[in-house]
Scaffold this active site. Structure first.
Site, PDB file in Angstrom:
ATOM      1  N   LYS A 274     -19.153  -1.988 -19.413  1.00 27.56           N
ATOM      2  CA  LYS A 274     -19.565  -1.680 -18.037  1.00 27.56           C
ATOM      3  C   LYS A 274     -21.073  -1.865 -17.893  1.00 27.56           C
ATOM      4  CE  LYS A 274     -16.128   1.894 -16.960  1.00 27.56           C
ATOM      5  NZ  LYS A 274     -15.499   1.208 -15.834  1.00 27.56           N
ATOM      6  N   ARG A 348      -4.532   2.455 -18.148  1.00 28.96           N
ATOM      7  CA  ARG A 348      -3.106   2.116 -18.063  1.00 28.96           C
ATOM      8  C   ARG A 348      -2.502   1.895 -19.452  1.00 28.96           C
ATOM      9  NH1 ARG A 348      -4.751  -2.830 -14.273  1.00 28.96           N
ATOM     10  NH2 ARG A 348      -6.408  -1.320 -13.897  1.00 28.96           N
TER      11      ARG A 348
END
Ligand code: BES
Ligand code: MN
Ligand code: ZN
Length: 496
Positions: A274, A348
């Site tokens: 990120k 996920r």
């Protein structure tokens, strides 16, 4: 804050608060006390243009004729419109206004109000709940806090004609508040302190009597074949954990309700790193797991008449020589293979194994997962509503209703084959991202491939679990979102 309930009796000191329905300023008790003050209360109300509007105040300092140091009127608005959540808001407003002192104690005098929709005990208890939630602070790392910056108000006594009942109602709700506060603490805690094993230890330490807690480490998860979850934690020095909580308060043998939480204790993005700006917020990427932990604690503490399971996948997503790479293909516990296109779509991957494990082992009545899953959910819904995605209309509608009433709101977004197609992969059964469009929905489609037809709702709480706007009952960075929502869902629809 110490919150207690008592029969009506004028306090000897501190703040005396009186509730006033809209448009009825000087009747009954208020008129009596006004008389004692020689009309000064009425004058103060007039000077403040006080009409009893919901959440408005009028304050009389150092009145003569009563021993309280201050007499304060607080508006109820129209009693017929006052909801439980409004009552919490009033409690929050009271805490906010008086926490700085100098008074250490306040007395709230509740009188029957004409047309009041809420039961009196509910009104009293919900105000107490608002006081409790609003007075939460996370300041354990502030070593230089000035004495005059600390809250002074330490005690609130709520007086009504239904003391015993109010105390009972509050007793139950206070446990839900404790669960919310447990979740807030976990979310606020920095990641050097709160890593997966420490998270698991805190769940154990905070477990009320009767809550069974099992902790699975990497070896056990390997045996179970949880390649997707383990791939995320692969680059971390900290061991990944799966914590299973069980509360059996319902009928023996009845299928449990199940809650599953994303617990990424820190999300750097991994090799798909990120950007630095705001990355510190990713200490809160375990907000889903925090909610499940707080919820299970609350259900057990209030001895809810339900069988419930909580499962949280705890990992740290780090870049490292051993971290997983974009393009890697992992095999999930379900047997389905996943091409990891972006290591930052890690939530996920954690949840898919936790979901599969939960349905496989527990055959639950339904599964609800919570996750700070996508930035895209904030683009779609902002920070007031969490997004829900589901294969079941009834459960979705129940959640929507409870959310509106409790002030932890949800909004359903669509799912379907056109979205599902977007995560088909060239090399594996699926890929972990579906492109830029419909990012929150493709994330949900991914999870949907691991629920095996069990009624299921996915709640994307990226916008609501942390850094959400302050409200009357929360000023903390970690909000504890979801604990009250799911506790009340269980209380209203799933307890025997
Ligand atoms: N934990 C983030 C989502 C997030 C973002 C939560 C901001 C709270 C605030 C999640 O793991 C993530 O990185 N999602 C990516 C998905 C993308 C790579 C498909 C995102 O939202 O950008
Ligand atoms: Mn991520
Ligand atoms: Zn994440």
């Amino acid at each position: 804050m110490n919150i207690s309930f008592a029969d009506h009796k004028l306090p000897r000191a501190g703040i005396l608060l009186l509730t006033v329905p809209k448009g009825t300023t000087f009747r009954g008790r208020v008129a009596e006390i006004d008389k004692k003050t020689g009309g000064a209360l009425k004058k103060a109300a007039k000077a403040a243009d006080f009409q009893g509007e919901k959440g408005s105040f009028a304050e009389l300092m150092a009145p003569k004729g009563v021993s309280a140091g201050r007499v304060v009127l607080i508006g109820l608005g129209n009693p017929a419109d006052l909801t439980a959540h409004d009552a919490e808001g009033l409690g929050g407003k009271i805490a906010a206004r008086f926490e700085k002192g100098p008074d250490k104690e306040l007395t709230l005098w509740l009188d029957e109000a004409k047309g009041l929709k809420l039961e009196m005990d509910e009104l009293a208890a919900r105000i107490g709940l608002g006081l409790k939630l609003r007075s939460y602070r996370f300041d354990k790392y502030k070593t230089k806090q000035k004495e005059n910056g600390k809250p002074k108000l330490a005690k609130a006594v709520i007086m009504s004609d239904v003391t015993a009942k109010a105390r009972r109602t509050f007793g139950e709700l206070a446990k839900v508040a404790d669960g919310t506060i447990f979740a807030r603490d976990l979310v606020n805690e920095p990641s050097n302190i709160l890593y997966p094993a420490e998270f698991a230890a805190r769940i154990k330490a905070g477990a009320p009597e009767g809550l069974k807690v099992e902790v699975l480490g990497e070896k056990q998860m390997e045996k179970l074949g949880m390649g997707a979850l383990l791939g995320v934690g692969q680059g971390s020095r900290r061991e990944s954990q799966l914590v299973v909580m069980r509360w059996d308060g319902g009928k023996k043998g009845e299928a449990p309700v199940a809650f599953i939480g994303k617990g990424v204790c820190f999300d750097t993005g991994g090799i798909s790193l990120k950007p630095p700006a705001g990355m510190e917020d990713m200490k809160g990427d375990m907000g889903g797991a925090a909610c499940v932990a707080g919820l299970m604690q609350a259900l057990a503490a209030r001895k809810a008449k339900v069988n419930a399971v909580g499962v949280v996948g705890l990992v740290e997503n780090m870049p490292d020589g051993n971290a997983q790479r974009p393009g890697d293909i992992v095999t999930s516990m379900s047997g389905q293979t996943i091409e990891v296109i972006n290591t930052d779509a890690e939530g996920r991957l954690v949840l898919c194994d936790a979901l599969w494990y939960t349905q496989d082992r527990f055959k639950p009545k339904f599964m609800i997962d919570l996750a700070t899953l996508t930035g895209a959910i904030m683009v779609a819904l902002g920070q007031e509503y969490a997004g829900i995605f589901s294969n079941n209309d009834e459960l979705s509608e129940q959640l929507f209703g409870v959310g509106e009433r409790e002030g932890e709101k949800v909004w359903r977004l669509p799912m379907g084959p056109a979205f599902d197609k977007m995560i088909d992969s060239r090399f594996a059964d699926m890929k972990n991202v579906g492109g830029r469009f419909a990012g929150s929905i493709t994330a949900a489609q991914f999870l949907g491939r691991f629920v095996n037809d069990v009624p299921w709702v996915h709640i994307d709480i990226a916008g609501t679990a942390m850094s959400s706007p302050a409200s009357d009952i929360n000023t903390s960075w970690g909000s504890g979102y979801g604990v009250r929502l799911l506790d009340r869902l269980v209380a209203e629809h799933y307890e025997d």
